[in-house]
Design a protein around this motif. Structure first.
Motif, PDB file in Angstrom:
ATOM      1  N   VAL A 186       0.821  -1.203   0.000  1.00  0.00           N
ATOM      2  CA  VAL A 186       0.000   0.000   0.000  1.00  0.00           C
ATOM      3  C   VAL A 186       0.855   1.253   0.000  1.00  0.00           C
ATOM      4  N   PHE A 187       1.834   1.300   0.897  1.00  0.00           N
ATOM      5  CA  PHE A 187       2.566   2.540   1.078  1.00  0.00           C
ATOM      6  C   PHE A 187       3.761   2.694   0.164  1.00  0.00           C
ATOM      7  N   GLY A 239      -3.952  -1.449  -4.304  1.00  0.00           N
ATOM      8  CA  GLY A 239      -5.006  -1.789  -3.358  1.00  0.00           C
ATOM      9  C   GLY A 239      -5.579  -0.582  -2.652  1.00  0.00           C
ATOM     10  N   LEU A 240      -5.475   0.601  -3.291  1.00  0.00           N
ATOM     11  CA  LEU A 240      -5.846   1.817  -2.569  1.00  0.00           C
ATOM     12  C   LEU A 240      -7.346   1.979  -2.385  1.00  0.00           C
ATOM     13  N   ASN A 298     -20.646 -13.975   9.251  1.00  0.00           N
ATOM     14  CA  ASN A 298     -21.368 -12.726   9.436  1.00  0.00           C
ATOM     15  C   ASN A 298     -20.441 -11.564   9.662  1.00  0.00           C
ATOM     16  N   SER A 299     -19.329 -11.825  10.372  1.00  0.00           N
ATOM     17  CA  SER A 299     -18.444 -10.681  10.627  1.00  0.00           C
ATOM     18  C   SER A 299     -17.487 -10.425   9.483  1.00  0.00           C
ATOM     19  N   PHE A 300     -17.036 -11.484   8.782  1.00  0.00           N
ATOM     20  CA  PHE A 300     -16.014 -11.286   7.763  1.00  0.00           C
ATOM     21  C   PHE A 300     -16.521 -11.399   6.329  1.00  0.00           C
ATOM     22  N   GLY A 301     -17.685 -12.022   6.173  1.00  0.00           N
ATOM     23  CA  GLY A 301     -18.108 -12.366   4.815  1.00  0.00           C
ATOM     24  C   GLY A 301     -18.231 -11.198   3.865  1.00  0.00           C
ATOM     25  N   VAL A 302     -18.647 -10.060   4.435  1.00  0.00           N
ATOM     26  CA  VAL A 302     -18.904  -8.923   3.553  1.00  0.00           C
ATOM     27  C   VAL A 302     -17.630  -8.437   2.871  1.00  0.00           C
ATOM     28  N   PHE A 303     -16.471  -8.743   3.459  1.00  0.00           N
ATOM     29  CA  PHE A 303     -15.229  -8.256   2.869  1.00  0.00           C
ATOM     30  C   PHE A 303     -14.775  -9.071   1.684  1.00  0.00           C
ATOM     31  N   LEU A 304     -15.338 -10.268   1.588  1.00  0.00           N
ATOM     32  CA  LEU A 304     -14.865 -11.158   0.528  1.00  0.00           C
ATOM     33  C   LEU A 304     -15.057 -10.544  -0.851  1.00  0.00           C
ATOM     34  N   VAL A 305     -16.208  -9.892  -1.047  1.00  0.00           N
ATOM     35  CA  VAL A 305     -16.475  -9.333  -2.367  1.00  0.00           C
ATOM     36  C   VAL A 305     -15.451  -8.270  -2.723  1.00  0.00           C
ATOM     37  N   LEU A 306     -15.023  -7.528  -1.692  1.00  0.00           N
ATOM     38  CA  LEU A 306     -14.088  -6.440  -1.962  1.00  0.00           C
ATOM     39  C   LEU A 306     -12.709  -6.935  -2.337  1.00  0.00           C
ATOM     40  N   VAL A 307     -12.430  -8.193  -2.011  1.00  0.00           N
ATOM     41  CA  VAL A 307     -11.088  -8.690  -2.271  1.00  0.00           C
ATOM     42  C   VAL A 307     -10.768  -8.657  -3.755  1.00  0.00           C
ATOM     43  N   ILE A 308     -11.771  -8.951  -4.595  1.00  0.00           N
ATOM     44  CA  ILE A 308     -11.488  -8.987  -6.033  1.00  0.00           C
ATOM     45  C   ILE A 308     -11.146  -7.600  -6.546  1.00  0.00           C
ATOM     46  N   ALA A 309     -11.694  -6.579  -5.914  1.00  0.00           N
ATOM     47  CA  ALA A 309     -11.440  -5.232  -6.403  1.00  0.00           C
ATOM     48  C   ALA A 309     -10.088  -4.725  -5.966  1.00  0.00           C
ATOM     49  N   ASN A 310      -9.342  -5.540  -5.244  1.00  0.00           N
ATOM     50  CA  ASN A 310      -8.077  -5.112  -4.697  1.00  0.00           C
ATOM     51  C   ASN A 310      -6.961  -5.407  -5.687  1.00  0.00           C
TER      52      ASN A 310
END
Lengths: 313, 205, 294
Positions: free
Chosen positions: A138-139, A144-145, A221-233
């Motif tokens: 990142v830095f 992955g910004l 429930n706590s982590f699942g929502v992030f999975l979709v964002l992984v592809i956009a990284n």
């Protein structure tokens, strides 16, 4: 629970993969390595006579990639008990390359031939540290910004995103390695790199999604929502591309992926800590939200510049 | 249906009100990473424009044949295909420019902006409309990249497009990658400020 | 069930369509890419020798390519050179003691020898079964009217960040004629300054003895020297200034001592190894009376 088990399996896997590294013993020489900038040090398993170990003519040393260029030994220092010898060369050695040392006895018969190089463990750990700090994705590499700025508002989201990302990163990187080595290279299909890698990432995300849903709904429930964002990284596809570019083997790919995920997690955590405090600070209206976040990220990037050239091993 | 006025509207929306870099804050990796010169910004902008336009048109041509459940994989496949094509083309026909951009051309496949555009627009609208929309978004990205590149190149190496304009290097810092964050952050704040002033002016009337 | 079937069929069709598009793009661009690479290589080589678009290379000058291979079997290793003999290519193998092992003619097309896979295959056949063959490096011998004029070598070594790739030109006495930086990943404004004239041109004209003992000093460069290196001074004055500094060590770049040292040591290593190997090769060629085109 599952995390602890996963962690246990990972540690075992990493340790097992390091076993071949430890089993490097040669019969006559028990330890070898570089000393000062023009020195190679050898330790013998048993005391060796001065007529063998003390004469420059009995040694042949060359860099592995240049077997025809013999390096000139200036002096040999043999320890009194005959078990340690230090070879001093006229010129500084290029310790980044592996060197081949072969020892003959006074009749010219070859006793042993061994490879002297920097520890492999050190090398793969340096890949890890590099991906984590020196070349933080990142830095330092500015990848992955989008996801970074989106999920760095709270510490909890940061941690969640970081962990999920590391898992998907490692799994998809290793799968990409297999695909690359056994399908893309042999059939000369290198131009399909992009499609194959992103395909594997989508597959991994889908698989982790399904597995997590069934095995541990609470975790999902706590982590699942992030999975979709992984592809956009961007990082998720940058790592396999790097692996292909440098032609890493499986251990190196694993370390790279681990470092990339870890570095992302670190960056997210640092950023979220700052942003949580920024929410309470008195920021001018035009800067609120993304602009100030960018400027803070810029300061982090400058700080991380300090890691440039770090070489622990 | 797709008359000139509507296509211009679509384009201007991409450039101004929904500019991917400054307003939507998407696909910022290249904005920070390689906008060190105007030329870099231009080249990557052109690549993104190409991928965006072709993907939008492809998806809208096949929109009726795409099964809803495999929408996302299909978008990904389309984008990956066009990215591969432009990657191969740039590597073959413009090797120096390509070498400067490094890995970023291949990374276009991970840009959220393109997938989002396909999801929101191309799978519902006709091919010509998708073309204009894609063009607008691509141009917005291109212009954004060139503006950032201009600021950084001018302040960092005193040149524009390689031509020495100032004759000295004001602040080497701006070429260093970390400055990308600062420049984008400041420009976002600047756009916010302009919008604020505009709204206040309108409100006062 | 029917749903899943449709999905699978549609997905497969899309994949095949995508693959066709990409495959077509690959085939079209591959030829152009190879051509561009070749043109770029030529340009760099001519630039090193002092020629460019404005001053094209004379007809009497030819570039001969020598490819060096390392041949290893269980017991020993030897160095194999694929080089242009008087009539066609030959492959000369020399053992570690500097004595010739064998000398065989090679049947391969002029154009094909530049392709790595083709060349490797032919060398493997020549060497015979049971031996492992790996490509080491490529040298170009430049002759004018049959007399050796220069050697062009490329090499790669570790820099501050990752690798630095260079190409250098040596004259028949191994003094340095020119240095080009081909690739690097150094920091812009700091290590990347190794591409600049005021750094690279410091190496020009240094004799082989200078190169062997070359070191880097961390002092600021005298302004007159800087201007001469950058080409801002008239030719006659520049020659005098450059002559004054030719025996000096290299002035390091500000804030990039490690990159400067890396380039200096790298150039040193490449030149020394080449001189050593060429002497052995020339001895073998003369002793065995092998006729070559250079």
């Amino acid at each position: 629970m599952m995390m602890r088990r996963l962690l246990k399996y990972w540690t075992i896997a990493v340790l097992l993969s390091l076993v071949p590294v430890c089993l490097q013993a040669a019969e006559l020489v028990s330890k070898q390595g570089f000393g000062k900038e023009n020195e190679i040090r050898l330790s013998f398993a048993a005391a060796v006579g001065k007529d063998v170990a003390g004469y420059i003519a009995n040694y042949t040393v060359f860099e592995e990639s240049d077997p025809d260029i013999r390096l000139e030994i200036k002096e040999i220092v043999l320890s009194p008990d005959g078990r340690q010898v230090s070879l001093l060369f006229t010129e500084a050695l290029n310790s980044a390359n592996a060197h081949v040392v072969s020892i003959r006895d006074s009749d010219g018969k070859e006793l042993t031939s061994l490879l002297v190089k920097k520890s492999y463990l050190g090398y793969i750990l340096s890949i890890l540290i590099s991906a984590l700090l020196v070349n933080n994705f990142v830095f330092t590499k500015y990848l992955g910004l989008c996801v970074f700025f989106g999920t760095s508002k709270r510490k909890t989201t940061a941690k969640g995103m970081g962990v999920v990302f590391t898992i998907v990163m490692v799994v998809s990187a290793v799968m990409s390695w297999f695909f690359y080595q056994f399908i893309l290279i042999p059939y000369d299909l290198n131009f399909l790199q992009i499609v194959v890698f992103i395909g594997l990432v989508s597959l991994t995300v889908q698989a982790v999604d399904t597995i997590l849903r069934k095995v541990n709904p609470i975790l999902f429930n706590s982590f699942g929502v992030f999975l979709v964002l992984v592809i956009a990284n961007c990082v998720i596809i940058a790592v396999p591309l790097m692996m292909a570019n440098y032609n890493y083997n499986v251990i190196e790919t694993f370390m790279l992926a681990l470092g990339a995920g870890g570095g992302f997690l670190l960056a997210l955590y640092l950023m979220s800590s700052v942003r949580e405090r920024l929410d309470l600070a008195n920021i001018p209206e035009t800067f609120r939200g993304l602009p100030i976040a960018f400027i803070v990220a810029g300061q982090f990037a400058m700080a991380f510049l300090g890691f440039s050239g770090l070489q622990l091993f | 249906m797709a008359n000139d006025k509507s296509s211009m509207q679509l384009i201007s929306r991409g450039i101004l009100s929904e500019n991917p870099i400054f307003k939507l804050a998407l696909s910022m990796c290249p904005a920070v990473g390689i906008s060190t010169t105007v030329m870099n910004g231009f080249m990557l902008g052109v690549a993104v424009l190409f991928v965006q336009v072709f993907s939008s048109v492809t998806i809208s041509l096949f929109k009726n044949k795409i099964h809803p459940r495999i929408r996302i994989p299909t978008y990904t496949l389309t984008i990956a295909t066009w990215v591969t094509v432009i990657d191969l083309a740039l590597a073959a026909y413009m090797p120096e420019a390509y070498a400067k951009m490094g890995i970023f051309v291949k990374l276009i496949v991970a840009f959220a902006i393109i997938t989002m555009r396909l999801e929101m627009f191309a799978c519902k609208e006709s091919a010509p409309d998708s073309f204009w929309d894609g063009l607008g978004m691509g141009l917005g990205f291109l212009i954004g990249m060139m503006v950032i590149g201009l600021v950084r190149e001018l302040l960092g190496s005193g040149a524009i497009l390689g031509y020495d304009v100032l004759g000295f290097k004001p602040l080497l810092f701006f070429i260093l990658p970390s400055a990308g964050f600062f420049v984008v952050g400041l420009m976002m704040a600047f756009f916010n400020w302009i919008e604020l002033v505009y709204k206040q002016a309108k409100g006062m009337k | 069930m029917k749903d899943i079937l449709t999905i699978i069929i549609r997905l497969t069709i899309s994949c095949m369509l995508a693959a066709t598009v990409m495959g077509a793009a690959f085939l079209v661009t591959n030829k152009a890419k190879k051509h561009n690479e070749h043109v770029n290589e030529q340009r760099v080589r001519y630039a090193l020798l002092g020629y460019s678009q404005e001053k094209p290379i004379p007809e009497s000058m030819t570039l001969h390519e020598i490819y060096r291979y390392i041949v290893s079997d269980e017991n020993s290793q030897s160095i194999g050179y694929l080089l242009p003999g008087k009539d066609g290519l030959i492959f000369v193998t020399i053992d570690m003691a500097g004595k010739i092992v064998e000398n065989k003619p090679v049947q391969i097309d002029e154009a094909k020898v530049r392709e790595k896979e083709e060349r490797d295959k032919v060398v493997r056949e020549i060497v015979g079964g049971g031996k492992d063959v790996s490509f080491a490096d490529q040298t170009i011998v430049v002759t004018e009217n049959g007399k050796r004029k220069a050697y062009l070598l490329d090499g790669k070594f570790t820099g501050f960040k990752t690798f630095i790739g260079v190409m250098l030109a040596l004259d028949p006495q191994f003094s340095l004629l020119g240095l080009e930086i081909l690739e690097h990943e150094e920091d812009p404004g700091l290590g990347a300054e190794i591409e600049q004239n005021y750094f690279r041109n410091q190496f020009k004209g240094k004799s082989f003895e200078n190169l062997k003992a070359l070191d880097v000093v961390k002092e600021p460069m005298p302004d007159a020297y800087f201007q001469a290196l950058e080409g801002n001074v008239a030719e006659s004055d520049a020659a005098a200034i450059l002559k004054q500094y030719v025996d000096h060590d290299i002035y390091a770049l500000t804030g990039a001592t490690i990159s400067s040292r890396a380039v200096s040591n790298g150039v040193k290593g490449i030149a020394k190894k080449f001189a050593y190997r060429l002497n052995i090769l020339d001895t073998v060629l003369t002793d065995e009376k092998i006729a070559v085109a250079f």
